[in-house]
Write a protein that holds these residues in place. Sequence first.
Motif, PDB file in Angstrom:
ATOM      1  N   ARG A 192      46.437  28.675  77.444  1.00 42.34           N
ATOM      2  CA  ARG A 192      47.522  27.690  77.534  1.00 42.34           C
ATOM      3  C   ARG A 192      48.009  27.318  76.131  1.00 42.34           C
ATOM      4  NH1 ARG A 192      49.725  23.877  80.947  1.00 42.34           N
ATOM      5  NH2 ARG A 192      48.370  24.469  82.662  1.00 42.34           N
ATOM      6  N   ALA A 193      47.061  27.184  75.177  1.00 45.33           N
ATOM      7  CA  ALA A 193      47.440  26.829  73.813  1.00 45.33           C
ATOM      8  C   ALA A 193      48.278  27.927  73.173  1.00 45.33           C
ATOM      9  CB  ALA A 193      46.182  26.571  72.986  1.00 45.33           C
ATOM     10  N   ILE A 194      47.937  29.186  73.458  1.00 46.98           N
ATOM     11  CA  ILE A 194      48.719  30.297  72.911  1.00 46.98           C
ATOM     12  C   ILE A 194      50.137  30.269  73.474  1.00 46.98           C
ATOM     13  CG2 ILE A 194      48.962  32.805  72.873  1.00 46.98           C
ATOM     14  CD1 ILE A 194      45.912  32.993  72.815  1.00 46.98           C
ATOM     15  N   ARG A 195      50.247  30.120  74.786  1.00 39.62           N
ATOM     16  CA  ARG A 195      51.562  30.133  75.427  1.00 39.62           C
ATOM     17  C   ARG A 195      52.399  28.915  75.042  1.00 39.62           C
ATOM     18  NH1 ARG A 195      48.363  32.361  79.658  1.00 39.62           N
ATOM     19  NH2 ARG A 195      48.064  30.309  80.613  1.00 39.62           N
ATOM     20  N   ALA A 196      51.701  27.795  74.718  1.00 48.32           N
ATOM     21  CA  ALA A 196      52.428  26.583  74.322  1.00 48.32           C
ATOM     22  C   ALA A 196      52.775  26.573  72.841  1.00 48.32           C
ATOM     23  CB  ALA A 196      51.603  25.351  74.666  1.00 48.32           C
ATOM     24  N   GLY A 197      52.333  27.605  72.111  1.00 50.71           N
ATOM     25  CA  GLY A 197      52.657  27.689  70.697  1.00 50.71           C
ATOM     26  C   GLY A 197      51.724  26.916  69.792  1.00 50.71           C
ATOM     27  N   HIS A 198      50.588  26.472  70.319  1.00 50.31           N
ATOM     28  CA  HIS A 198      49.619  25.760  69.476  1.00 50.31           C
ATOM     29  C   HIS A 198      48.777  26.722  68.653  1.00 50.31           C
ATOM     30  CE1 HIS A 198      50.508  21.830  71.002  1.00 50.31           C
ATOM     31  NE2 HIS A 198      50.330  22.218  72.261  1.00 50.31           N
ATOM     32  N   ILE A 199      48.755  27.991  69.039  1.00 51.20           N
ATOM     33  CA  ILE A 199      48.073  29.019  68.245  1.00 51.20           C
ATOM     34  C   ILE A 199      49.089  30.092  67.896  1.00 51.20           C
ATOM     35  CG2 ILE A 199      46.313  30.827  68.215  1.00 51.20           C
ATOM     36  CD1 ILE A 199      44.641  29.247  70.067  1.00 51.20           C
ATOM     37  N   GLU A 200      49.246  30.384  66.607  1.00 51.42           N
ATOM     38  CA  GLU A 200      50.088  31.477  66.161  1.00 51.42           C
ATOM     39  C   GLU A 200      49.221  32.476  65.398  1.00 51.42           C
ATOM     40  OE1 GLU A 200      53.445  30.159  63.959  1.00 51.42           O
ATOM     41  OE2 GLU A 200      54.472  29.321  65.696  1.00 51.42           O
ATOM     42  N   ASN A 201      49.753  33.657  65.226  1.00 53.93           N
ATOM     43  CA  ASN A 201      49.043  34.683  64.456  1.00 53.93           C
ATOM     44  C   ASN A 201      47.790  35.164  65.147  1.00 53.93           C
ATOM     45  OD1 ASN A 201      50.162  35.884  62.297  1.00 53.93           O
ATOM     46  ND2 ASN A 201      49.213  34.586  60.746  1.00 53.93           N
ATOM     47  N   ALA A 202      47.697  34.983  66.462  1.00 55.77           N
ATOM     48  CA  ALA A 202      46.563  35.500  67.226  1.00 55.77           C
ATOM     49  C   ALA A 202      47.040  35.826  68.630  1.00 55.77           C
ATOM     50  CB  ALA A 202      45.426  34.492  67.273  1.00 55.77           C
ATOM     51  N   THR A 203      46.698  37.003  69.077  1.00 57.43           N
ATOM     52  CA  THR A 203      47.114  37.431  70.412  1.00 57.43           C
ATOM     53  C   THR A 203      46.082  37.008  71.440  1.00 57.43           C
ATOM     54  OG1 THR A 203      45.978  39.556  70.271  1.00 57.43           O
ATOM     55  CG2 THR A 203      48.229  39.440  69.377  1.00 57.43           C
ATOM     56  N   GLU A 204      46.486  37.104  72.719  1.00 56.02           N
ATOM     57  CA  GLU A 204      45.551  36.793  73.791  1.00 56.02           C
ATOM     58  C   GLU A 204      44.358  37.748  73.756  1.00 56.02           C
ATOM     59  OE1 GLU A 204      47.043  36.299  77.687  1.00 56.02           O
ATOM     60  OE2 GLU A 204      48.650  34.914  77.108  1.00 56.02           O
ATOM     61  N   GLU A 205      44.613  39.003  73.378  1.00 60.23           N
ATOM     62  CA  GLU A 205      43.523  39.969  73.301  1.00 60.23           C
ATOM     63  C   GLU A 205      42.520  39.578  72.219  1.00 60.23           C
ATOM     64  OE1 GLU A 205      42.759  44.777  72.635  1.00 60.23           O
ATOM     65  OE2 GLU A 205      44.800  43.939  72.538  1.00 60.23           O
ATOM     66  N   GLU A 206      43.024  39.130  71.060  1.00 62.96           N
ATOM     67  CA  GLU A 206      42.125  38.711  69.981  1.00 62.96           C
ATOM     68  C   GLU A 206      41.282  37.507  70.412  1.00 62.96           C
ATOM     69  OE1 GLU A 206      43.862  39.488  65.618  1.00 62.96           O
ATOM     70  OE2 GLU A 206      45.234  38.345  66.896  1.00 62.96           O
ATOM     71  N   VAL A 207      41.933  36.523  71.011  1.00 60.67           N
ATOM     72  CA  VAL A 207      41.203  35.331  71.448  1.00 60.67           C
ATOM     73  C   VAL A 207      40.189  35.710  72.520  1.00 60.67           C
ATOM     74  CG1 VAL A 207      41.412  33.079  72.550  1.00 60.67           C
ATOM     75  CG2 VAL A 207      43.085  33.773  70.837  1.00 60.67           C
ATOM     76  N   SER A 208      40.551  36.641  73.390  1.00 59.63           N
ATOM     77  CA  SER A 208      39.620  37.098  74.424  1.00 59.63           C
ATOM     78  C   SER A 208      38.402  37.755  73.792  1.00 59.63           C
ATOM     79  CB  SER A 208      40.327  38.082  75.357  1.00 59.63           C
ATOM     80  OG  SER A 208      39.452  38.502  76.383  1.00 59.63           O
ATOM     81  N   ASN A 209      38.602  38.520  72.734  1.00 55.02           N
ATOM     82  CA  ASN A 209      37.473  39.146  72.026  1.00 55.02           C
ATOM     83  C   ASN A 209      36.601  38.093  71.348  1.00 55.02           C
ATOM     84  OD1 ASN A 209      38.162  41.761  72.760  1.00 55.02           O
ATOM     85  ND2 ASN A 209      39.449  42.078  70.943  1.00 55.02           N
ATOM     86  N   TRP A 210      37.243  37.069  70.802  1.00 54.87           N
ATOM     87  CA  TRP A 210      36.459  35.986  70.183  1.00 54.87           C
ATOM     88  C   TRP A 210      35.588  35.313  71.234  1.00 54.87           C
ATOM     89  CZ3 TRP A 210      41.076  33.141  67.402  1.00 54.87           C
ATOM     90  CH2 TRP A 210      41.618  33.981  66.413  1.00 54.87           C
TER      91      TRP A 210
END
Length: 546
Positions: free
Chosen positions: A493-511
């Motif tokens: 939700r944070a990625i889609r809302a623009g609270h996280i930039e410079n990171a893709t959903e795939e990267e966050v999923s790997n984290w």
Amino acid sequence: MAPKYLSYFPKPLLDDLVNGRWLPVIGAGMSLNAVLPPPAKMPLWGDLSKHFADELTDYSPTGVLDAISAYEHEFGRTRLIERLAELLHLDKVRPGPAHKEFCTLPFDIVCTTNFDFLLEKQYDLERQDNRSVHPVVDEDQLSINIGTTGILLLKLHGDLRHPKRLVVTEADYDGFLANYPLIATYLANLLITKTAVFVGYSLDDPDFRQIWHVVATRLGKTRRMAYAVVVNARPGDIARFERRGVKVVNLPGTRDRYGDVLAEAFAELREYRREHAGPTLKPTDEKPLEQFLLPRDAMTRLCLFATPLDVLPFYKQHIFPLAEAAGFVPVTPADVVNLGESISAKIDTLIDRAAVMVVDATTRNTQFELGLALGRAQEVSTRPNRQPLRVIPVVTEWNIADSPPGVLYISRPLILSEDSDFIHILGQTFVHLGQEMGHVQNLEPRRLFNAKEYRAAVIAAMSLLEAELRKRLDKEPWENVDRPLSLRQLFFRAIRAGHIENATEEEVSNWMKLRNTAVHTALPVGRNEAKAVVEGVERSLGLLLA
């Protein structure tokens, strides 16, 4: 500073300490380190013989017990008690350094054969005047439920306030087992599962021989190994101890430094227990589990709550979310399973790992925990990265004149309600503490990575990211945010809302996958894996939108 005395303690004995299986038995030697105005000194066991012998006419005692017994026969029990109080300086003696350090070790039960009150005095000092020590002198006290907190001090030979119960003469010693069978049986039952650790005893001490006789009579060859902590013991004394089934922990030192050696050894044991106690606690929730997996010197996000059971649901519903919004992880003692055997040790370890502690000090038990917390907050930390514990006492009535300086008490109404100002004030306190600790917590993932604590660095980085994102989403309109959000939902939700930039959903999923590996498995976390997470989180937080 490297420990000086830990290496003299066998590993099984240290393991028993960590797991709450010590039963300390304190003897007369411990009192030698007590503080007295010069030139007064605490007498040795042998010194008592000389004092009593000097007052007897036409009689030469063969030992201390003989001298004391003869004195009672000549002058009566009352005069004997009065003379013992004088010789032991009862009116002016104060606990010494060894008492101070010993009383910081978290024991549920301590035994002593001493007649004085030095342990009681020191325990009261340690707990910030919240009385937590429960002296047991008579057998009928054993059946009284004193609650789940505090220290039970079993005074095996009574004390000077209970003359009839005092075990001090030959007749008293000879009749101990017959006169006090419940105390003897209670002690034997404790020693079935606990390891006796004698402090302040010698082979010439009748207290030692009497207590060990009780154990041998009740348990025989099935008794556990016992240990005696001795300073500069001679080889002959060590051999005689071990023939009686007692291993000697022989600490180096001289007689004039006896109390200082014990004090330093107790301080090292306290730190060792705290350092190794983490695995004895198993949180039942994932978020506290993350924090317990961090090294002891890490700056955690744990916010420990100590509340009466009847108000705990209110705290969980209305207060816990405020702590979470400020970046903290709420936890209560009930949320943690103790794999050890000591309640005091469990509380001590929780306080040791917490960054903040909220204590609703409206019952005797929580007042005890408040005393522990205030004492810990004033300790000089051995962990340079950790800030002092922040203690938030909550009260309904309090005499501010009796409160320690610098401690802010928050008042709550007797009847809690969701529209109470108390909730707002506590929420603002969390926000303030979160801002105050935020800088250190932001740097923690990088510090742990540089220290090659790769598993901890991944956990700290993801905890930091989660805390920051929850703060951001808390600013969104309530209807736009699903509650409660899982960790995966939060990140995406944070990625889609623009609270996280410079990171893709795939990267966050790997984290997240690596974070789950670090939390839930024993698989190793490599340097490159940890670097990707730490740098990715730092990059994302650096680009967080307001």
